[in-house]
Design a protein around this motif. Structure first.
Motif, PDB file in Angstrom:
ATOM      1  N   ARG A  62       7.002  -6.899  16.310  1.00  0.00           N
ATOM      2  CA  ARG A  62       7.471  -6.451  15.002  1.00  0.00           C
ATOM      3  C   ARG A  62       8.685  -5.570  15.120  1.00  0.00           C
ATOM      4  NH1 ARG A  62       2.702  -4.324  11.314  1.00  0.00           N
ATOM      5  NH2 ARG A  62       1.767  -3.813  13.292  1.00  0.00           N
ATOM      6  N   THR A  83       4.703 -12.974   4.262  1.00  0.00           N
ATOM      7  CA  THR A  83       6.057 -13.334   3.842  1.00  0.00           C
ATOM      8  C   THR A  83       6.974 -12.116   3.903  1.00  0.00           C
ATOM      9  OG1 THR A  83       5.602 -12.779   1.554  1.00  0.00           O
ATOM     10  CG2 THR A  83       5.102 -15.033   2.250  1.00  0.00           C
ATOM     11  N   TRP A  84       8.255 -12.350   3.696  1.00  0.00           N
ATOM     12  CA  TRP A  84       9.186 -11.225   3.702  1.00  0.00           C
ATOM     13  C   TRP A  84       8.877 -10.268   2.562  1.00  0.00           C
ATOM     14  CZ3 TRP A  84      11.963 -10.311  -0.655  1.00  0.00           C
ATOM     15  CH2 TRP A  84      12.119 -11.388  -1.550  1.00  0.00           C
ATOM     16  N   GLN A 135       6.181  -8.016   3.752  1.00  0.00           N
ATOM     17  CA  GLN A 135       6.683  -7.055   4.731  1.00  0.00           C
ATOM     18  C   GLN A 135       7.554  -6.009   4.068  1.00  0.00           C
ATOM     19  OE1 GLN A 135       8.412  -9.322   7.908  1.00  0.00           O
ATOM     20  NE2 GLN A 135       6.407  -9.980   8.633  1.00  0.00           N
ATOM     21  N   GLY A 136       8.360  -6.466   3.104  1.00  0.00           N
ATOM     22  CA  GLY A 136       9.192  -5.517   2.375  1.00  0.00           C
ATOM     23  C   GLY A 136       8.348  -4.503   1.611  1.00  0.00           C
TER      24      GLY A 136
END
Lengths: 324, 286, 314, 318, 513
Positions: free
Chosen positions: B16, C126-127, C130-131
């Motif tokens: 990550r 998904t992004w 994560q965002g």
């Protein structure tokens, strides 16, 4: 009814996939019980989840092959999409009846939920149907149990509820993934009896997955033996237990204590299954096979039909002359 | 720990990028603290009222404060206090929480009593507890550590207690007991080694939240003595200048956020490393 | 259920009693003396002794405790040395602000934390997830007072959309006065919403890995039905207990926020009373906060038991 | 019972308090079990989940404190005594090969643990040699000593788990479901190993399992447990070939035989399993029993001797 | 259940409507002042806290009041005369002045207030220690007899801060040393006390029966006219919040704004800046009773010699308009201004300081400096001085505590060597705290004792001024305290307000434009 062709399930990146199920094919006829047997890690559960459209996300995916239900391709469809597409007549029961039911919802609701989807019923008729299903699975006092919570039931009863939920889908094919492994033997025998009876009565096909040769022998019409992501032998149950043709199948049967009870030592299969992704070009069983030959290590074995309905994935199958 | 073990620990960071960022910020802070006198362009205490409250410029990248001190130098030197408080709180929490938690779990009668006491302490919201303690002891760095640490002592005790209760039931502990192992053996060979990784996770979160707690105490004037540079003190000193000199609050505040954020990221990554589910994704069950 | 409730109430009471001893003991070893603050710099020793005697501060400490706790049980928390008024009324005056602030904060926390946590969980990996998770982590790492100061700077001083500080009671100015609490509650909500967001997300992910979710999917019900009927409810069980904890923790986190925004709440009351050495008020406020804290935990515990049928109700 | 018994358990009773819905229940896990183990004998204890068979084993190695009863090793009562010396003599193999090894310790350390605890080793070199020898004895390469459990397969771990119980060599091994978590092919290897070791080290063994097949393979004598009591006890062959107690009968009958020509499904009735919280007044099996009489509802049958080869049965009606 | 809900809903709507209506109903003119914090009880006789006296002077009045030049003018008094060489003071009161409870103020009220002030008042001892009797010698005449004349008596009773506020007789007589209760907040001022909501506000309301004096308002003196119906004193401890509050229109007036904002606020259209005309000054007290500084005048001078006070002033007060590096204890323009000894005020000569310290046999022993953070300026000054002293080789250790702790610690001579406070402008040297030998610091050398006695006894202004010159010279010789410098605090107000008072926050005669 159900036809699975060259099913390949892989983990890891697209560029370097690790196949945990490699080219599995089988056919399941109407009302037939096909046993899928193998040791832990052989890919039998992944196969069942892939067939059902329930592979966990993110995680393994179907890389190749098809799943045909009554001739229709349902490979990439999840159960709800199958229902929408009109191919929802497939259901599944799982190993752990303890954790497979939602602990905070009533039994009746959990069954009725499936009834609603598959019978388009709602309200009291759905609950009636749920009660009926509980009766079908021989649940004692079904009307009362509708309002029970899962933790109030015993393990065997919970598995009956799971079966009732599966039946609510009016399945033509039922997939049972080690449904009795967590149960005591005296309860196991009841659940197995129930499953077979339901298959007969409802003319339902069943794919029964287990590691227990005894259970397979008791229940299945036909058996497929899986090893390292591949089906290595398929035969009718009598033929398989009578004359196993694959060295692995034979070894597996030989080392069961109950077959050898009282013997001084148990026959064993040396070594351990290969880890997924470490399989080379040759036979997956080559490293453990007592009758291994040089070609086994280098060339993939052919799938051979040794007799009517009896397939073996072996270049040098055991001869079928001597029944065990 | 074996080399393989070390690789396993690094895995979640490599996987990550954002966790790697956290690790980077953390290392940066540690470096800043260690080499503060060499890194800081000015003496953080040097007073020059003639250039007070200058905005960021080429000479003073972060501007100057009301004493004309260089904010950048003070921010760098403050990293020392941040690490001191953070590690102090972590050590205090561990040094008290681990023995209490472990012993409570192993000796149920004693444990019952001790855990009741922990319950009582937990009934005080942690900042309130810290405030009370600071007022009793007087503001100082050591007391700030103690006051914040007390709040995390209770949570650490709880975690250690729960973990030890579970570990105590682990088969390998039972195996050891069945061979006649005494309490000291169990603690030393089985329980403590297995507490290390969860405590590492806990420590990084405690470290992170200690930053925020220390900043709050400093802000209320009850933390580190105001003459010592710390991010919280810098905020407390310059809050009156928020309209006149907003940059004075910006940089120290950002440092608190960055440190706490990076520690949270690291803790999160470590927790995922610990989480068995994380690894189960890569191994199929029969 | 009732026997359990009674038992829980019993342990709560014992905890409370122990807490009261701690509160009393702590406050009385504080250096600094209310007398000086009260009488100012020019007080003579005679004046000091006289006032000390009058306030009962010269009695043995155990006697002071017994007197105090006796009065507390009668609902009398004593008189504020500083305000010359009953402690209870002093606290009651601050309670409106703090309660409204905490409630408003909880509304933000719920409105922000739970839905966004759900979205992150549903879009797991998904992004977007994560965002959102990264942003939440960042939010949890920001000191509330720092957020508060910048909120004041931007929304009050520069834009003038909201009042910068203070809070006149809604009973005097009407509900429009709630606008005074918008900025402080947002500042206070930021880290807590982040924590609830993360908890909701983690809890939903945990639940979505449960076998029974797979069972539900196998039934052929639609994904949103799986989320609503099977994941959400079970996941929220874990979130509910965190809610209680958060709500109670808000009372103390508000200490800093109320100071920054000059809100007349009990958080600021406690800080100022500490500075003034107003023993009865400090004792009273901390006691009240602890009582509220324990009560909320009790309620959460009991409601949790009502929500989760695994705990048999008898 | 037997003068030459290495292990003699008399009237063992163990109960646990279980919390449910804020209430405490006393659950009788073991309700008066007596058994003895002769030198070199393997006694199998079989029964379904919750019957108390594991608790018997755990009581013997001191993991559970019995309410009453005695446990004697070679004539010495061990209950409540300081157990240091006994500990090396009676050792336990656990079910789960994944959980029974400390993930933070090397295999070598785990194997040597009993010796380390009890001060068995006098030198480092001696310790290393003993570890190597023991690992070899269980079929593992001595280099495994430096590895960690996660590097081992399930079968290897269980071998390590067994190695741990034979260094230094004990008199008695209590094996609690040692193979039920293993795959069939591995299970056979481990069973073979245990049989070999028993012979080589002249061990007595208490083999606890729910699997009659495994029990039949390894044990000389079998005790069948149901709800905390032994309901039938006899030589292994006798129990498997000629079960008498109605519970033993249904248990034996319910084993799925790996023979498609002998199908039993639907042919036998086995009833609902008991609840631990509602123990019947009389015979615990009476509610499921096809031959239960009125007496069974009120009167608990004692285990009594029946037949010649040491068979004992607890039933009013056989 | 559904029915219950609808009832609930209707109830809620009702309450909401009521609350909104309520919002529109408050039409009376209200002035909102942001104070620096919650005041102590408003018993202005007992407390010297500025927060209390700001509110208190709207409620309570004194016999005399200081005008804009800090000269006492009659307020409740009509006139006075001295007899017996200044030993007897007879004050004639104004007639027809009502208290807020409706009763007329008479000599009995004044006598009772004087008595209580003498016994318990914060500054009462200065005058009343020498009192032999206080009597109402007529309905409107009070006679005070002293054992020795006091040249400063009028100054001493002219300020409400710790001063002689006039309470109704029964309240003054019964209160003793205990702060009077809220129901007894009854004075003669233009505003009367309404309510005190802790941490929220103190509210006062126009007193309709108020009788102003005839003279035009000037400073605190002269006619007081309440124009606003109500005033709310709202505690807002954070200065940034006070500023943005006024800018945003949440407050009409805010006290004590930090110096650094002065320039920008002066240009800010949304506020008006109000600088006070009387400076306060920071004071560093030396411990004359115990420790390293006791009688060590050389070391004290060394310390003062090392300092550059303008640096500290600049840090603490910011804008140049707000401070003045002034060595005279009293500012220029006041009768007490003096240039005696001021060369020692701020030499910034570390070299000489080092020599002096060496002469004083100073070896680097830490000097403990007690300072609180509650007053930012104290802390700023202490920080700068500590640094400057370090440059001169004098080792100062800051002990930073909160104000309450400081108040307690400074009473214990073993705890500190220097402590930091500030002093507000005082109209007479006798009101200076450091001339009080019992005030922490305990300056009581033989020299000051005799000069102090001289200052008290004398009633002649010229003689008193020359005594004060000697005292100031002595202050720079013995350094019982170090004056930091004069600082002018300033307040800000809404640009709509007019008639603001340069003496300090006072809201009579204040109106909106």
């Amino acid at each position: 009814m159900l036809s699975v062709r060259d099913l390949t399930v892989s983990l890891g990146p697209e560029t370097a996939p690790v196949d945990i199920v490699a080219g599995v094919s089988f056919e399941l006829g109407k009302g037939e019980i096909l046993g899928l047997v193998g040791e832990s890690g052989c890919g039998k559960s992944m196969t069942s989840l892939a067939v059902m459209g329930l592979l966990p996300q993110p995680g393994p995916r179907i890389r190749a092959g098809r799943v045909l239900l009554e001739g229709c391709d349902v490979t990439q469809l999840q159960p709800w999409q199958r229902v929408v597409a009109g191919h929802g007549r497939m259901a599944m029961i799982f190993q752990e009846p303890m954790t497979s039911l939602n602990p905070v919802r009533r039994i009746g609701d959990q069954i009725a939920e499936a009834v609603r989807v598959h019978d388009r019923l709602s309200g009291p008729p759905a609950i009636d149907r749920a009660r009926e299903l509980l009766e079908q699975v021989r649940m004692p006092d079904p009307a009362m149990q509708l309002s029970a919570y899962p933790h109030q039931l015993s393990g065997g009863q919970r598995q009956r509820v799971m079966i009732a939920i599966a039946l609510a889908c009016r399945p033509q094919v039922l997939i049972a993934d080690e449904p009795t492994t967590a149960l005591d033997v005296t309860i196991q025998v009841q659940v197995l009896g129930l499953l077979r009876e339901l298959c007969n009565r409802l003319d339902m096909a069943m794919l029964f997955i287990t590691h227990d040769m005894g259970v397979i022998a008791q229940l299945a019409d036909r058996v497929s033996v899986m090893y390292a992501g591949r089906i290595v032998e398929t035969a009718g149950v009598e033929a398989l237990f009578g004359r196993p043709r694959h060295h692995y199948t034979r070894g597996l049967m030989d080392c069961m204590p109950s077959r050898n009870s009282g013997a001084r030592r148990l026959p064993t299969i040396a070594g351990q299954p290969p880890a997924p992704g470490t399989v080379g070009a040759g036979c997956v069983f080559a490293s453990r096979c007592a009758a291994v030959r040089e070609t086994c290590r280098t060339a993939a074995p052919p799938r051979a039909e040794v007799s009517q309905g009896h397939d073996v994935l072996c270049a040098f199958p055991l001869d079928g002359g001597e029944p065990r | 720990m074996s080399r393989d073990g070390a690789i396993l620990w690094l895995k979640p960071f490599i996987a990550r990028p954002i966790a790697l960022l956290g690790l980077g910020i953390l290392l940066g802070t540690i470096l800043a603290a260690t080499f503060a006198p060499w890194l800081a362009p000015y003496d953080p205490y040097a007073i020059d009222p003639s250039i007070r409250l200058t905005p960021p410029n080429a000479l003073h990248w972060f501007g100057t404060d009301q004493f004309g001190r260089d904010t950048l130098s003070r921010v760098i030197h403050s990293a020392r206090m941040a690490l001191l408080i953070g590690s102090g709180v972590v050590m205090f929490a561990l040094a008290t929480g681990v023995p209490i938690g472990v012993l409570s779990a192993l000796f149920p009668r004693l444990g019952h009593l001790l855990m009741r006491m922990v319950d009582v302490l937990m009934a005080f919201p942690s900042l309130l507890l810290a405030l009370g303690l600071i007022v009793v002891l007087g503001p100082s760095v050591a007391n700030a550590i103690l006051a914040i640490g007390l709040g995390y002592m209770t949570t650490t005790t709880r975690i250690v207690y729960g973990l030890t209760l579970r570990l105590r039931m682990e088969t390998y502990v039972e195996a050891s007991r069945s061979m006649g192992a005494g309490t000291a053996w169990l603690i030393g060979k089985h329980i403590l080694p297995n507490l290390v990784s969860p405590l590492l996770v806990q420590a990084s979160f405690v470290f992170a939240f200690a930053q925020l707690g220390a900043a709050s105490l400093d802000f209320l004037g009850l933390g580190a003595p105001p003459e010592i540079p710390s991010w919280g003190n810098m905020l407390a000193e310059s809050r009156t200048f928020i309209t006149r000199a907003p940059w004075l609050l910006f940089f120290p505040g950002m440092m608190i956020v960055a440190t706490a954020f990076s520690l949270n990221l690291v803790g999160d990554a470590l927790r995922d490393r610990l989480d068995p589910r994380f690894r189960q994704l890569f191994s199929e069950k029969g | 259920m009732w026997s359990y409730a009674l038992k829980r109430a019993g342990t709560t009471a014992v905890t409370l009693l122990a807490a009261s001893i701690i509160i009393f003991a702590f406050i009385h070893i504080v250096p600094g003396d209310p007398i000086y603050v009260l009488l100012g710099d020019t007080a003579t020793p005679d004046q000091i002794d006289a006032l000390r005697h009058q306030l009962g501060l010269d009695q043995p400490i155990i006697l002071q405790y017994l007197t105090w706790i006796g009065h507390v049980l009668e609902g009398n928390l004593g008189r504020s040395i500083f305000f010359q008024a009953p402690v209870l009324s002093v606290i009651a005056d601050g309670a409106e602000t703090s309660a409204l602030l905490a409630t408003m904060t909880m509304i933000w926390v719920t409105l922000i934390g739970v839905p966004i946590g759900m979205i992150a969980a549903v879009r797991h990996g998904t992004w977007l997830d994560q965002g959102l998770s990264g942003a939440a982590m960042l939010m949890a790492s920001i000191p509330t007072f720092w957020v508060g100061l910048y909120l004041i700077l931007i929304f009050a001083a520069w834009l003038g959309w909201f009042p910068s500080s203070g809070y006149p009671s809604i009973f005097e100015g009407g509900l429009v006065n709630l606008r005074y609490l918008v900025l402080p509650s947002l500042a206070l909500a930021a880290p807590n919403a982040a924590l609830i967001l993360r908890l909701t997300r983690a809890s939903m992910l945990d639940v979505s890995r449960e076998d029974y979710v797979r069972t539900a999917r196998a039934k052929g019900i639609r994904p949103w039905q799986v989320v609503v009927r099977h994941i959400l409810r079970n996941a929220l069980l874990a979130v509910v207990s965190a809610f209680g904890f958060t709500f109670a923790a808000l009372l103390s986190e508000a200490v800093v926020t109320e100071t920054v925004f000059a809100l007349p709440g009990i958080g600021r009351l406690v800080v100022q009373s500490i500075l003034r050495r107003d023993y009865p008020v400090i004792q009273g406020v901390i006691l009240v906060i602890v009582v509220v804290y324990l009560l909320i935990n009790l309620i959460v515990d009991l409601s949790y038991r009502l929500l989760d049928p695994r705990v048999e109700l008898q | 019972m037997n003068g030459n018994a290495v292990l003699d358990v008399r009237d063992l009773k163990v109960s646990f308090s279980v919390r449910r819905a804020g209430r405490k229940y006393q659950v009788r896990a073991v309700d008066g079990v007596s058994l003895s183990l002769a030198e070199g004998e393997v006694l199998g204890i079989v029964g379904e989940s919750g019957c108390g068979k594991t608790t018997v084993g755990r009581s013997i190695v001191g993991l559970v404190r019995p309410d009453s009863g005695t446990i004697s090793f070679k004539g010495t009562d061990m209950t409540g005594a300081s157990l240091r010396d006994m500990r090396l003599n009676i050792r336990m193999v656990f079910q789960d090969p994944y959980a029974s090894l400390n993930p933070r310790r090397t295999i070598g350390d785990s194997v040597a643990e009993a010796g380390d605890i009890n001060g068995f080793f006098t030198s480092r070199a001696g310790r290393s040699a003993a570890i190597a020898a023991t690992l070899t004895a269980v079929g593992l390469d001595p280099s495994f000593a430096a590895r960690y459990p996660y590097e081992l397969s399930g079968g290897q771990r269980q071998r390590a788990g067994i190695a741990r119980t034979i260094l230094p060599s004990p008199s008695i091994v209590i094996a609690d479901e040692p193979v039920s978590a293993l795959d069939v092919s591995v299970q056979a290897q481990v069973l073979n190993l245990m049989m070999d070791l028993r012979e080589q080290l002249r061990l007595s063994m208490l083999f606890i399992s729910h699997d009659l097949g495994v029990i039949g393979q390894i044990s000389n004598r079998v005790a069948v447990m149901y709800m905390g009591r032994i309901v039938e006890q006899a030589a292994t062959r006798t129990v498997l070939d000629d079960p008498r107690h109605p519970y033993t009968r249904s248990l034996v009958a319910a084993i799925p035989k790996p023979d498609p020509s002998k199908r039993i499904l639907g042919a036998i009735e086995t009833g609902e399993p008991p609840s631990l919280f509602k123990r019947p007044r009389g015979c615990a099996y009476a509610p499921r029993c096809p031959i239960a009489s009125d007496r069974c509802q009120v009167d608990v049958p004692e285990l009594r001797s029946a037949g010649t080869d040491g068979r004992a049965i607890a039933c009013h009606n056989v | 259940m559904r029915c219950d809900l609808s009832v609930l809903m209707r109830g809620a709507v009702g309450i909401a409507t009521a609350l909104f209506l309520n919002a529109q109903a408050s039409a009376a003119t209200l002035l909102r002042e942001a104070t620096i914090g919650e005041p102590p009880p408003l018993d202005v006789m007992l407390t010297t806290a500025d927060v209390a006296s700001v509110i208190g002077r709207h409620i309570f009045e004194t016999l005399y009041a200081l005008d804009s030049t800090y000269t006492p003018r009659p307020m409740l008094a009509e006139s006075d005369r001295e007899e017996d060489g200044g030993k007897t003071i007879v004050i004639k009161l104004r007639e027809g002045v009502p208290f807020h409870n409706g009763k007329e103020m008479t000599a009995k009220d004044v006598a009772a207030s004087l008595t209580r002030w003498g016994n318990f008042g914060a500054r009462g001892k200065l005058l009343m220690a020498a009192a032999t009797s206080v009597e109402a010698t007529g309905k409107y005449e009070v006679t005070l007899k002293l054992s020795a004349p006091n040249g400063a008596w009028k100054n001493l009773i002219a300020d409400v801060n710790g001063g002689l506020a006039i309470y109704p007789e029964e309240i003054a007589a019964n209160a003793g040393n205990r702060p009077i209760e809220q129901k007894d907040y009854i004075g003669t001022g233009p505003y009367k006390f309404v309510e005190w909501r802790p941490n929220r506000y103190v509210e006062v309301e126009k007193f309709d029966g108020y009788k102003p004096v005839k003279e035009k308002g000037d400073g605190f003196a002269g006619a007081r006219v309440a124009i606003f119906d109500k005033i709310r004193f709202i505690p807002v401890p954070d200065v940034g919040t006070r500023v943005s509050g006024v800018q945003a229109g949440d407050y009409d007036y805010a006290e004590m704004i930090s110096g650094d904002l002065y320039e920008s606020l002066s240009k800010d259209q949304s506020v008006q800046v109000q600088r006070t005309n009387a400076p306060i000054f920071g004071l560093f007290f030396m411990n004359s009773k115990q420790g390293i500084l006791k009688d060590n005048y050389k070391l004290r001078r060394a310390i003062q010699t090392a300092l550059d006070k303008s640096q500290a002033l600049r840090v603490a007060f910011g804008a140049k308009d707000l401070w003045n590096a002034e060595g005279s204890i009293f500012p220029k323009g006041t009768p007490w201004y003096s240039a005696e000894g001021v060369s020692g005020y701020s030499p910034r000569d570390p070299k000489k300081a080092k020599e002096l310290a060496k002469e004083a046999d100073y070896t680097g022993t830490p000097i403990r400096l007690l300072v609180s953070t509650n007053y930012q300026a104290h802390y700023d000054e202490a920080s700068v001085f500590t640094r400057q002293l370090a440059d001169a080789g004098i080792n100062v250790q800051m002990m930073v505590v909160d104000w309450a702790t400081l108040l307690k610690m400074r009473g214990q001579p073993e705890q500190w060597d220097i402590f930091v406070t500030h002093h507000s402008f005082s109209p007479d040297p006798l009101l200076l705290t450091f001339l009080n030998a019992s005030y922490p610091g305990w300056w009581d050398s033989p020299e000051i004792s005799s000069l102090r006695a001289e200052l008290i006894k004398s009633t002649d202004p010229t003689a008193r001024k020359s005594t004060w010159d000697k005292i100031q010279s002595l202050i720079y010789d013995q350094v019982p305290v170090m004056k930091v410098g004069d600082a002018y605090t300033y307040d800000i107000a809404s640009p709509k307000l007019k008639g603001l008072n340069p003496n300090g926050p006072v809201f009579w005669n204040v109106s909106t434009k």
